[in-house]
Structures are given as structure tokens and as C-alpha cells.
Motif scaffolding. Structure first.
Motif, PDB file in Angstrom:
ATOM      1  N   VAL A 156      19.704  -0.437  30.303  1.00  0.00           N
ATOM      2  CA  VAL A 156      18.560  -0.348  31.202  1.00  0.00           C
ATOM      3  C   VAL A 156      17.287  -0.577  30.404  1.00  0.00           C
ATOM      4  O   VAL A 156      17.075   0.022  29.353  1.00  0.00           O
ATOM      5  N   SER A 157      16.430  -1.464  30.902  1.00  0.00           N
ATOM      6  CA  SER A 157      15.173  -1.773  30.235  1.00  0.00           C
ATOM      7  C   SER A 157      14.023  -1.445  31.175  1.00  0.00           C
ATOM      8  O   SER A 157      14.077  -1.731  32.366  1.00  0.00           O
ATOM      9  N   MET A 158      12.972  -0.820  30.626  1.00  0.00           N
ATOM     10  CA  MET A 158      11.787  -0.474  31.408  1.00  0.00           C
ATOM     11  C   MET A 158      10.560  -0.982  30.668  1.00  0.00           C
ATOM     12  O   MET A 158      10.417  -0.744  29.470  1.00  0.00           O
ATOM     13  N   SER A 159       9.668  -1.659  31.363  1.00  0.00           N
ATOM     14  CA  SER A 159       8.449  -2.162  30.730  1.00  0.00           C
ATOM     15  C   SER A 159       7.255  -1.876  31.624  1.00  0.00           C
ATOM     16  O   SER A 159       7.248  -2.231  32.801  1.00  0.00           O
ATOM     17  N   LEU A 160       6.237  -1.181  31.065  1.00  0.00           N
ATOM     18  CA  LEU A 160       5.020  -0.901  31.807  1.00  0.00           C
ATOM     19  C   LEU A 160       4.193  -2.174  31.928  1.00  0.00           C
ATOM     20  O   LEU A 160       4.168  -3.012  31.021  1.00  0.00           O
ATOM     21  N   SER A 161       3.473  -2.300  33.054  1.00  0.00           N
ATOM     22  CA  SER A 161       2.645  -3.484  33.268  1.00  0.00           C
ATOM     23  C   SER A 161       1.393  -3.455  32.402  1.00  0.00           C
ATOM     24  O   SER A 161       0.796  -4.492  32.123  1.00  0.00           O
ATOM     25  N   SER A 162       0.982  -2.242  31.960  1.00  0.00           N
ATOM     26  CA  SER A 162      -0.191  -2.122  31.100  1.00  0.00           C
ATOM     27  C   SER A 162      -0.052  -0.893  30.218  1.00  0.00           C
ATOM     28  O   SER A 162       0.580   0.095  30.610  1.00  0.00           O
ATOM     29  N   HIS A 163      -0.633  -0.952  29.033  1.00  0.00           N
ATOM     30  CA  HIS A 163      -0.612   0.184  28.110  1.00  0.00           C
ATOM     31  C   HIS A 163      -2.023   0.653  27.778  1.00  0.00           C
ATOM     32  O   HIS A 163      -2.220   1.438  26.859  1.00  0.00           O
ATOM     33  N   SER A 164      -3.009   0.185  28.557  1.00  0.00           N
ATOM     34  CA  SER A 164      -4.397   0.561  28.316  1.00  0.00           C
ATOM     35  C   SER A 164      -5.102   0.800  29.637  1.00  0.00           C
ATOM     36  O   SER A 164      -5.020  -0.033  30.561  1.00  0.00           O
TER      37      SER A 164
END
Length: 247
Positions: A156-164
Motif C-alpha cells: 500500500v502506497s500513500m502520497s500527500l498532495s502537498s507537504h507545505s
């Protein structure tokens, strides 16, 4: 002279009443939080019945009618997980008794749902003596390192659309979730947000399609925050922690 003194007293009294009302409004606007305090031992003996418990409060008051309280238990290095339903002992306390039949390090997560909120605190338990626990887990170090992000042997992979983000302004937290390379749909997704030792905030996300989930959040202070993404779908339960910067 008396007339002037009368008006001064009225003005002072009015100011006091306004200040009191303002304080009451500020207190009323402060949202109550669902708090879960784990009551789980750090170290126990093998084959000894052990009580796993937690105390649930909401806005400082004990919760006697939680919608659901379960304890998820698994051994580090082992994908098999056990979900135990807790019983209400009274005074906001919920518990279940479990016997650990083998040495090793185990994780215990309390899944608590109450007042339309969800909290999932975690605590580890060492079962048996340190030598036994070390031997039991020595062949699975790689798996232990992956457990925070990969459970049940799934990819399972999770990636946030923004880190700022910008402090004090509502922002959209977005995450794209894939399983085995394909978009994960129809999942229950929650964001757990906290800064340093401050309280943890839980926000339910809504599904936007194609494995994308969003929720609106406000980061009150500048600095680094931790954002843990909780994902539940069928027999799947995953969580990964991301770091974001708030300016």
C-alpha cells in the motif's frame, strides 16, 4: 458628584459583564476532543492472562457509552492480527483479557469510536524476558521496520498532495492511496494531525475518486506537523506518518 459616581459604577459593571461573556464564548467555541489513555503493561510474562484496557474521555468527562472499543494485537514480524472486542468496566474504562502464548514484542492499538470521533492510540508490549523477545524477533527486523506503513503483507502506497501549508488558514489535505499498484477505492480514511506533544486531531476524509481522499484542516501554528493517514478497507488496516511544514 453622586450622579457621576453612579455612571462610573455602571460603566465598570458593564465592562465586567462584557469580558465575562467574551470568555464564556471563547470557552464554548473550543472544541472538545476524544481522549484515550492506554492502560497496558510494558512487560509481561508468557502464558499469563493480561488485561488490556483504556480510559475514554470527551471534553474531560468519562465516556460511558462509546460506540465501539476494540483492541488490535499483533506480533512484530507477523502479519496476523487479532481484533478483540472490549467490555465496559465503568468510569470510562474499557478492557479485555488476553493471554500471550509466545515471547516477542507485540503492538496493541485501541480502536475507539465515540461522539462521532475516532482515536487509535498504540502501545508496545514485551512478552517474556528480553533474550526471548530478541530471539523471537531477530529474524524479522526488516518486517518490523515496515510495519508502520505496510500491514497484512500488502503493498500500500500513500502520497500527500502537498507537504507545505500556511498557518491559521483552512487547507485541503489530499492523499492518493494505491494498493498493489492500483487505486484503492471505497476505503475509510482519516487524518491524524499533531505537533510535538500537543493534542492529536482526527479528521475524516471524503473520497474523490481514483484513490484520492480529501479533508479540510487548519494548522494553528507554524512549524513541523506529523500527519498520520489511517486507511481501513475490508480486512485491510494501514497507517503511514508523513511530515509537513507550516509557514
Amino acid at each position: 458628584m453622586r450622579r457621576r459616581l453612579f455612571f462610573v459604577m455602571v460603566a465598570v459593571l458593564t465592562a465586567v459583564i462584557i469580558a465575562a461573556c467574551s470568555n464564556n464564548n471563547e470557552q464554548a467555541e473550543t472544541p472538545a476532543m476524544l481522549e484515550v489513555k492506554m492502560d497496558v503493561p510494558d512487560h509481561i510474562d508468557v502464558n499469563k492472562p493480561t488485561k488490556l484496557a483504556c480510559v475514554v474521555t470527551y471534553g474531560g468527562e468519562k465516556v460511558e457509552d462509546a460506540s465501539e472499543v476494540k483492541f488490535e494485537v499483533w506480533k512484530h514480524g507477523n502479519g496476523d492480527r487479532e481484533m478483540l472486542e472490549a467490555k465496559h468496566d465503568g468510569n470510562g474504562r474499557y478492557s479485555v483479557t488476553k493471554t500471550f502464548t509466545e515471547a516477542g514484542t507485540f503492538s496493541v492499538v485501541a480502536h475507539v469510536t465515540a461522539r462521532d470521533m475516532h482515536n487509535m492510540p498504540k502501545q508496545d508490549i514485551v512478552v517474556g524476558n528480553p533474550e526471548q523477545a530478541s530471539a523471537a524477533g531477530s529474524s524479522s527486523d526488516d518486517q518490523v521496520n515496515k510495519e508502520e506503513g505496510h500491514h497484512h503483507g500488502s503493498d500500500v502506497s500513500m502520497s500527500l498532495s502537498s507537504h507545505s501549508f500556511e498557518a491559521g488558514k483552512p487547507v485541503t489535505l489530499g492523499v492518493r492511496i494505491t494498493k498493489d499498484g492500483k487505486a484503492l477505492t471505497n476505503a475509510t480514511v482519516r487524518f491524524e494531525i499533531w505537533q510535538a506533544e500537543n493534542k492529536h486531531e482526527f479528521i475524516d476524509a471524503s473520497e474523490k475518486g481514483n484513490g484520492e481522499y480529501e479533508a479540510v484542516a487548519t494548522f494553528a501554528n507554524k512549524g513541523t506537523y506529523s500527519v498520520k493517514v489511517h486507511v481501513e478497507a475490508s480486512a485491510l488496516h494501514e497507517h503511514q506518518v508523513k511530515q509537513v511544514t507550516v509557514n
